[in-house]
Design an enzyme around this catalytic site. Structure first.
Site, PDB file in Angstrom:
ATOM      1  N   SER A  51       0.827  -1.221   0.000  1.00 41.02           N
ATOM      2  CA  SER A  51       0.000   0.000   0.000  1.00 41.02           C
ATOM      3  C   SER A  51       0.852   1.258   0.000  1.00 41.02           C
ATOM      4  CB  SER A  51      -0.896   0.049   1.247  1.00 41.02           C
ATOM      5  OG  SER A  51      -1.811  -0.993   1.235  1.00 41.02           O
ATOM      6  N   HIS A  54       1.415   3.924  -3.047  1.00 33.24           N
ATOM      7  CA  HIS A  54       0.330   4.733  -3.602  1.00 33.24           C
ATOM      8  C   HIS A  54      -0.374   5.600  -2.559  1.00 33.24           C
ATOM      9  CE1 HIS A  54      -2.296   1.571  -2.099  1.00 33.24           C
ATOM     10  NE2 HIS A  54      -1.726   0.679  -2.878  1.00 33.24           N
ATOM     11  N   LEU A  58      -0.132  12.391   3.516  1.00 31.36           N
ATOM     12  CA  LEU A  58      -0.432  13.436   4.506  1.00 31.36           C
ATOM     13  C   LEU A  58      -0.018  12.951   5.896  1.00 31.36           C
ATOM     14  CD1 LEU A  58      -2.600  13.968   2.138  1.00 31.36           C
ATOM     15  CD2 LEU A  58      -3.878  15.179   3.893  1.00 31.36           C
ATOM     16  N   VAL A 181       7.557 -15.096   2.194  1.00 33.48           N
ATOM     17  CA  VAL A 181       7.360 -16.003   3.327  1.00 33.48           C
ATOM     18  C   VAL A 181       6.271 -17.005   2.956  1.00 33.48           C
ATOM     19  CG1 VAL A 181       6.608 -16.159   5.735  1.00 33.48           C
ATOM     20  CG2 VAL A 181       8.124 -14.303   5.009  1.00 33.48           C
ATOM     21  N   HIS A 236      -9.329   2.450  -1.744  1.00 35.57           N
ATOM     22  CA  HIS A 236      -9.253   3.832  -1.243  1.00 35.57           C
ATOM     23  C   HIS A 236      -8.730   4.678  -2.405  1.00 35.57           C
ATOM     24  CE1 HIS A 236      -9.305   6.743   1.898  1.00 35.57           C
ATOM     25  NE2 HIS A 236      -8.020   6.957   1.904  1.00 35.57           N
ATOM     26  N   TYR A 263     -10.273  15.652   1.375  1.00 43.14           N
ATOM     27  CA  TYR A 263      -9.017  16.277   1.783  1.00 43.14           C
ATOM     28  C   TYR A 263      -8.227  16.679   0.536  1.00 43.14           C
ATOM     29  CZ  TYR A 263      -6.822  11.707   0.806  1.00 43.14           C
ATOM     30  OH  TYR A 263      -6.398  10.555   0.201  1.00 43.14           O
ATOM     31  N   TYR A 536      -9.785  -7.478  45.836  1.00 40.74           N
ATOM     32  CA  TYR A 536      -9.645  -6.434  44.816  1.00 40.74           C
ATOM     33  C   TYR A 536      -8.148  -6.198  44.628  1.00 40.74           C
ATOM     34  CZ  TYR A 536      -9.632  -1.799  42.704  1.00 40.74           C
ATOM     35  OH  TYR A 536      -9.389  -0.743  41.866  1.00 40.74           O
ATOM     36  N   ASP A 549      -7.084  -4.472  36.494  1.00 45.41           N
ATOM     37  CA  ASP A 549      -7.695  -3.967  37.723  1.00 45.41           C
ATOM     38  C   ASP A 549      -8.942  -4.826  37.917  1.00 45.41           C
ATOM     39  OD1 ASP A 549      -7.983  -1.989  39.838  1.00 45.41           O
ATOM     40  OD2 ASP A 549      -9.680  -1.226  38.687  1.00 45.41           O
ATOM     41  N   THR A 551     -11.267  -8.124  40.386  1.00 42.38           N
ATOM     42  CA  THR A 551     -11.458  -8.870  41.629  1.00 42.38           C
ATOM     43  C   THR A 551     -11.131 -10.327  41.343  1.00 42.38           C
ATOM     44  OG1 THR A 551     -13.800  -9.190  41.167  1.00 42.38           O
ATOM     45  CG2 THR A 551     -13.235  -7.405  42.656  1.00 42.38           C
ATOM     46  N   TYR A 654     -23.785 -14.877  40.623  1.00 42.49           N
ATOM     47  CA  TYR A 654     -23.432 -15.618  39.415  1.00 42.49           C
ATOM     48  C   TYR A 654     -24.232 -16.916  39.373  1.00 42.49           C
ATOM     49  CZ  TYR A 654     -19.333 -12.592  39.312  1.00 42.49           C
ATOM     50  OH  TYR A 654     -18.518 -11.506  39.281  1.00 42.49           O
TER      51      TYR A 654
HETATM   52  C1  LIG Z   1      -5.030   5.626  -1.608  1.00 43.58           C
HETATM   53  C2  LIG Z   1      -4.356   5.672  -0.277  1.00 43.58           C
HETATM   54  C3  LIG Z   1      -4.038   6.900   0.283  1.00 43.58           C
HETATM   55  C4  LIG Z   1      -3.404   6.953   1.524  1.00 43.58           C
HETATM   56  N1  LIG Z   1      -3.088   8.150   2.071  1.00 43.58           N
HETATM   57  C5  LIG Z   1      -2.484   8.228   3.271  1.00 43.58           C
HETATM   58  C6  LIG Z   1      -2.124   9.475   3.830  1.00 43.58           C
HETATM   59  O1  LIG Z   1      -2.341  10.520   3.241  1.00 43.58           O
HETATM   60  N2  LIG Z   1      -1.536   9.484   5.051  1.00 43.58           N
HETATM   61  C7  LIG Z   1      -1.294   8.350   5.738  1.00 43.58           C
HETATM   62  O2  LIG Z   1      -0.798   8.421   6.859  1.00 43.58           O
HETATM   63  N3  LIG Z   1      -1.604   7.137   5.218  1.00 43.58           N
HETATM   64  C8  LIG Z   1      -2.189   7.050   4.003  1.00 43.58           C
HETATM   65  N4  LIG Z   1      -2.493   5.838   3.463  1.00 43.58           N
HETATM   66  C9  LIG Z   1      -2.196   4.633   4.227  1.00 43.58           C
HETATM   67  C10 LIG Z   1      -0.751   4.160   4.107  1.00 43.58           C
HETATM   68  O3  LIG Z   1      -0.353   4.191   2.783  1.00 43.58           O
HETATM   69  C11 LIG Z   1      -0.665   2.750   4.662  1.00 43.58           C
HETATM   70  O4  LIG Z   1      -1.225   2.710   5.953  1.00 43.58           O
HETATM   71  C12 LIG Z   1       0.741   2.234   4.762  1.00 43.58           C
HETATM   72  O5  LIG Z   1       1.434   2.440   3.560  1.00 43.58           O
HETATM   73  C13 LIG Z   1       0.743   0.749   5.083  1.00 43.58           C
HETATM   74  O6  LIG Z   1       2.048   0.332   5.230  1.00 43.58           O
HETATM   75  P1  LIG Z   1       2.409  -1.170   5.648  1.00 43.58           P
HETATM   76  O7  LIG Z   1       3.858  -1.239   5.803  1.00 43.58           O
HETATM   77  O8  LIG Z   1       1.558  -1.581   6.776  1.00 43.58           O
HETATM   78  O9  LIG Z   1       1.881  -2.068   4.440  1.00 43.58           O
HETATM   79  P2  LIG Z   1       2.446  -2.250   2.969  1.00 43.58           P
HETATM   80  O10 LIG Z   1       3.007  -1.016   2.419  1.00 43.58           O
HETATM   81  O11 LIG Z   1       1.312  -2.856   2.191  1.00 43.58           O
HETATM   82  O12 LIG Z   1       3.595  -3.289   3.138  1.00 43.58           O
HETATM   83  C14 LIG Z   1       3.364  -4.650   3.353  1.00 43.58           C
HETATM   84  C15 LIG Z   1       4.442  -5.417   2.649  1.00 43.58           C
HETATM   85  O13 LIG Z   1       4.362  -6.791   3.036  1.00 43.58           O
HETATM   86  C16 LIG Z   1       4.840  -7.549   1.953  1.00 43.58           C
HETATM   87  N5  LIG Z   1       4.379  -8.950   2.080  1.00 43.58           N
HETATM   88  C17 LIG Z   1       3.106  -9.379   2.089  1.00 43.58           C
HETATM   89  N6  LIG Z   1       3.058 -10.721   2.176  1.00 43.58           N
HETATM   90  C18 LIG Z   1       4.343 -11.151   2.251  1.00 43.58           C
HETATM   91  C19 LIG Z   1       4.955 -12.428   2.346  1.00 43.58           C
HETATM   92  N7  LIG Z   1       4.229 -13.545   2.403  1.00 43.58           N
HETATM   93  N8  LIG Z   1       6.286 -12.493   2.387  1.00 43.58           N
HETATM   94  C20 LIG Z   1       7.057 -11.357   2.347  1.00 43.58           C
HETATM   95  N9  LIG Z   1       6.516 -10.126   2.242  1.00 43.58           N
HETATM   96  C21 LIG Z   1       5.189 -10.016   2.199  1.00 43.58           C
HETATM   97  C22 LIG Z   1       4.232  -6.860   0.752  1.00 43.58           C
HETATM   98  O14 LIG Z   1       4.936  -7.162  -0.423  1.00 43.58           O
HETATM   99  C23 LIG Z   1       4.316  -5.391   1.145  1.00 43.58           C
HETATM  100  O15 LIG Z   1       5.435  -4.751   0.590  1.00 43.58           O
HETATM  101  C24 LIG Z   1      -3.112   5.751   2.211  1.00 43.58           C
HETATM  102  C25 LIG Z   1      -3.417   4.530   1.633  1.00 43.58           C
HETATM  103  C26 LIG Z   1      -4.039   4.479   0.404  1.00 43.58           C
HETATM  104  C27 LIG Z   1      -4.364   3.155  -0.184  1.00 43.58           C
END
Ligand SMILES: Cc1cc2nc3c(=O)[nH]c(=O)nc-3n(C[C@H](O)[C@H](O)[C@H](O)COP(=O)(O)OP(=O)(O)OC[C@H]3O[C@@H](n4cnc5c(N)ncnc54)[C@H](O)[C@@H]3O)c2cc1C
Length: 826
Positions: A51, A54, A58, A181, A236, A263, A536, A549, A551, A654
């Site tokens: 994710s 893209h 912000l 993995v 999204h 936004y 408690y 917290d 009993t 109870y």
């Molecule tokens: C359209 C859009 C707009 C957004 N805008 C914002 C914003 O403005 N501000 C903000 O704070 N957030 C925003 N977000 C959210 C933000 O982009 C995500 O929360 C964040 O990038 C998630 O990061 P991550 O590391 O959790 O996941 P990811 O970036 O998805 O990384 C997970 C990784 O795990 C790897 N993986 C999966 N399975 C395996 C496997 N079996 N073995 C090895 N690797 C594996 C994948 O290849 C991937 O690279 C937006 C998201 C979207 C979609």
């Protein structure tokens, strides 16, 4: 940035981090920064190809919860620091504006101003015109007011992941991309089950610890060890417009208009514009199946969904009219991991050594820095640096194993993302799910239900409302979901008797040869005192902070029943299991909540209601306060526990759930001659506030010790064998506490603090409200706050910031009601 060639593939590492998005790279970076560089990060494709690449980028810091605000503040600091380094992530501190396009939103912003003050975050309330001066493209039509947070910013999401990865590498972390993995091996059974190895398509890595940073793939990865992470990938969307303005020297602040669901932020000479659609689009998960992201879905997007974007586009043109004529440079539709309550999924699981940091709900870029920091401490020290229960992956109950329940709750959250969350507002999705044995009776008697952990719980019985009690209705938001019935229920409990259905209370049974050893080690009070003893007590972390917290009732030589709040069953069972694992204790820890109905019957007439129904002597000698007896009430076998959460004489009763409906009816019939009234949780909350009883997660939490919370009377420092957290408490007792939880009486009865309001003295913010409400016996608005101990003296005058107004209040000796507990022991 070009990636460095991978070193030879490692066959072992202490920690394996799975996922190379902002989550995984930040966790790896912070593990190394904390001194643990024996870390391997693997990603099935390129870094940032989930994710992260893209994202809109912000970075907003202010949240309703102070913990997340603190984490996001750390993120912003970190990104600024990285910007000055060798791999700058494109951080720009451009500030952010949040508009109020309705009066209600303006009230919300004033409330948020209080949160910002109590978090020490700079925030200015500004007019529509001032907002326009900062963001000239916007129209002021319909704007009631706004706020400006000058230290918010934006960052290049991929740049951020690469900067963190570079930092991690420089500190010794190995990063292996194109390494998928395939499985995770564990050894041991039950409590002793632990991760031992991560299997990948490049080879196996023996390890002690695994952190699942898989974003929307995290649930799939967790299923490899039979752990449920309730995440739903949701589509999204945002667009990048063609040029809308000429070159600017300074970057525009980002702009949020939640009433219009949109936004904006500057992207070169155009805008990024996105929002939260009212009709959501879950991706690959359905009501009957878990998420199933395709194996080759990396570096890819979904097809634009124009129809769903129409409302966002139209609203955007209301706020930024020139956007209507601008062309679209790019249309992004990317999936992102959302959770059923819009909070992250962080922390350990019931499989030893398996941690999760995922489910970032479209604020993972803002959160990544803080997430990495808290996770590193959690993984290496066994505990997070602050109370993170509301983000803890273990908070989800068994119902979230269901894909349909998870989906319904997640969709509801997404579609109401920008809605104002009024206090006491109840969610609708997936209800009713868990109901008490007396549920039908409640329905037939005018109950208004709330939901917690899937349980339908009575808030009030509207049939108890009396017209005169309308005079108690609080001002503003606190009065919105308020019912006059709460006054009658409260007063009946104080003057006669009231019965409350507490069947949802978390009940955890700890049994086995080492049960007594475990509970004596876990709790700060003496708990193994013989069958029938009720205690408690608190469970503490190594720093002395309060983790539970509860009993504890000793049922038998080897059986203890731990009773706690409805929402804490998973947390508490998990905490107990973690300690059992650390002690290598031979115990069984079972959540038996649903097996037992639990009714609280309290009030001066409680004994008179119950005595005719039971052969048990209910007198003080035969049945003292804080004891348990197995007996019968009417035809029903019961366990009566003489405790109270309302500050009156009475019992928690109870019985096995199948008897519950009958028992409730018997109690109700028996109580009619004694003025018995059925009451709900709103009355309980008001009663407990007057009596100064604390609520875990609000008044007491892992960041505060029993001495600070006014619970020092539970601590037995001289207990044989000690207890977890004892050393920290002993040191604190020696040195003296720095802060103390105190009770405030507000000057105005109808001004109610709802939690997190700033408290100030002479203009300086010194604390924030932990919980508050009206005490209907005292006729006063009450609030609790931690204050520096030098200030925490009865009589001190303070001010509480409620929706932009500073309301006078006085620190008052606690408890306010029946300080000698003569009523409880009557
Ligand atoms: C359209 C859009 C707009 C957004 N805008 C914002 C914003 O403005 N501000 C903000 O704070 N957030 C925003 N977000 C959210 C933000 O982009 C995500 O929360 C964040 O990038 C998630 O990061 P991550 O590391 O959790 O996941 P990811 O970036 O998805 O990384 C997970 C990784 O795990 C790897 N993986 C999966 N399975 C395996 C496997 N079996 N073995 C090895 N690797 C594996 C994948 O290849 C991937 O690279 C937006 C998201 C979207 C979609």
């Amino acid at each position: 940035m070009t990636e460095q060639p991978a070193r030879s593939f490692p066959s072992r590492a202490r920690v394996v981090v799975i996922g190379g998005g902002v989550g995984g790279t930040s966790v790896a970076y912070h593990l190394a920064k904390a001194g643990e560089s024996d870390v391997v990060l693997v990603d099935r494709s390129e870094l940032t190809s989930g994710s992260t690449f893209h994202s809109a980028g912000l970075v907003g810091q202010l949240r309703s919860d102070p913990t997340l605000t603190e984490m996001n503040r750390y993120s912003a600091h970190l990104y600024a620091e990285l910007q000055a380094g060798d791999t700058p992530p494109g951080w720009v501190q451009c500030g952010s504006i949040r508009l109020a396009s309705t009066q209600e939103r303006w009230e919300e912003i004033q409330r948020q101003d209080g949160w910002a003050a109590s978090s020490g975050l700079e925030m200015q309330l500004i007019s529509a015109k001032e907002a326009q001066d900062l963001f000239p493209l916007m129209s002021t039509v319909g704007v009631v007011g706004a706020c400006f947070l000058p230290t918010d910013g934006q960052v290049d999401p991929s740049g951020l992941a690469y900067a963190l990865a570079a930092g991690a590498r420089a500190m010794g972390v190995q990063i292996h991309t194109h390494t998928r993995v395939l499985g995770i091996d564990t050894e041991g059974e039950g409590l002793r089950r632990r991760v031992t190895r991560v299997r990948t398509d490049k080879g196996d890595i023996e390890c002690e610890l695994v952190v699942d940073c898989g974003g929307m793939f995290a649930a799939e990865i967790a299923r490899m060890v039979d752990v449920r992470v309730p995440i739903v990938p949701m589509s999204h969307q945002y667009v990048v417009t063609e040029a809308l303005f000429a070159h600017r020297e300074t970057m525009l602040p980002s702009l949020r208009d939640p009433d219009n669901l949109v936004y904006f932020r500057q992207e070169v000479d155009g805008l990024v514009m996105g929002g939260y659609e009212r009709s959501s689009a879950p991706w690959t998960a359905s009501a009957s199946s878990y998420d199933a992201v395709p194996a080759d879905f990396n570096g890819r997007l979904l097809a634009p969904d124009d129809d769903r974007f129409v409302e966002i586009a139209e609203n955007a043109a209301i706020r930024v009219p020139s956007i209507a004529d601008a062309g679209i440079r790019t249309f992004i539709n990317g999936p992102e991991a959302f959770t059923p309550d819009n909070e992250f999924c962080l922390g350990p699981t019931d499989v030893g050594g398996f941690f999760v940091a995922a489910g970032f709900c479209a604020h993972g870029i803002a959160g990544a820095g803080g997430i990495g920091k808290v996770m590193a401490e959690w993984v290496l020290e066994g505990a997070p640096p602050m109370d993170l229960w509301h983000m803890d992956v273990r908070r989800f109950g068994a119902s979230y194993r269901s894909p349909s329940y998870t989906l319904a709750r997640t969709v509801e959250n997404y579609e109401s993302y920008y809605d104002i969350r009024y206090p006491a507002h109840e969610r609708a999705a997936g209800r009713p799910l868990r109901v008490s044995s007396a549920y039908t009776w409640h329905q037939e008697h005018g109950a208004s239900f709330g939901e917690k952990s899937g349980w339908e719980r009575v808030n009030v019985y509207e049939t108890n409302s009396r017209a005169d009690d309308e005079a108690w209705r609080p001002q503003g938001w606190a009065g919105r979901h308020w019912s006059p019935a709460v006054v009658a229920e409260h007063q009946a409990c104080r003057s006669a008797a009231a019965i409350f259905d507490e069947s949802s209370f978390a009940k955890i049974e700890v049994s086995g040869p080492d049960a007594a050893r475990l509970v004596e080690w876990v709790f700060d009070n003496r708990v193994a005192r013989g069958a029938g003893a009720v205690t408690y007590t608190q469970a503490l972390n190594a720093g002395g902070g309060i983790e539970m917290d509860v009993t504890v009732t000793q049922l038998d030589a080897q059986v203890f029943l731990v009773v706690s709040g409805t929402a804490f069953a998973n947390h508490d069972a998990s905490w107990l299991r973690t300690q059992a694992r650390a002690l290598d204790a031979d115990v069984r820890i079972v959540d038996v909540t649903g097996a037992w109905a639990c009714f609280g019957l309290w009030g001066p007439n409680a004994r008179d209601v119950l005595a005719p129904l039971t052969p048990q002597d209910l007198g003080n000698e035969a049945f003292p306060f804080m004891s348990m007896r197995d007996t019968t009430l009417g035809d029903v076998p019961v366990r009566m526990v003489r405790v109270t959460f309302v500050g009156e004489l009475g019992w928690e009763i109870y019985c096995p759930s199948e008897y519950g409906a009958g028992l409730w009816r018997s109690l109700w019939d028996a109580g009619q001659a004694q003025g018995l009234v059925a009451g709900g949780y709103r009355a309980i909350d008001s009663l407990r506030l007057e009596k100064g009883y604390r609520v875990w997660g609000a008044d007491v939490d892992p960041g505060h010790t029993p001495y600070e919370a006014g619970l020092g009377f539970c601590v037995r420092l001289d207990k044989p064998g000690g207890f977890l957290g004892r050393e920290a408490l002993a040191a604190q007792k020696e040195a003296g506490v720095a802060q103390r939880l105190v009770c405030l009486l507000l000057d105005e009865r109808d001004e109610v603090a709802l939690g997190n309001e700033p408290v100030r003295i002479d203009g300086a913010v010194v604390g924030r409200v932990t919980s508050g409400g009206i005490g209907y016996s005292l006729g006063a608005s009450i609030a609790f706050v931690y204050l520096p101990v030098a200030l925490a003296e009865a009589g001190l005058r303070v001010e509480v910031g409620i929706f932009g107004r500073w309301v006078g209040a006085t620190v008052t000796a606690d408890p306010l009601y029946d300080p000698t507990s003569s009523r409880v022991r009557a």
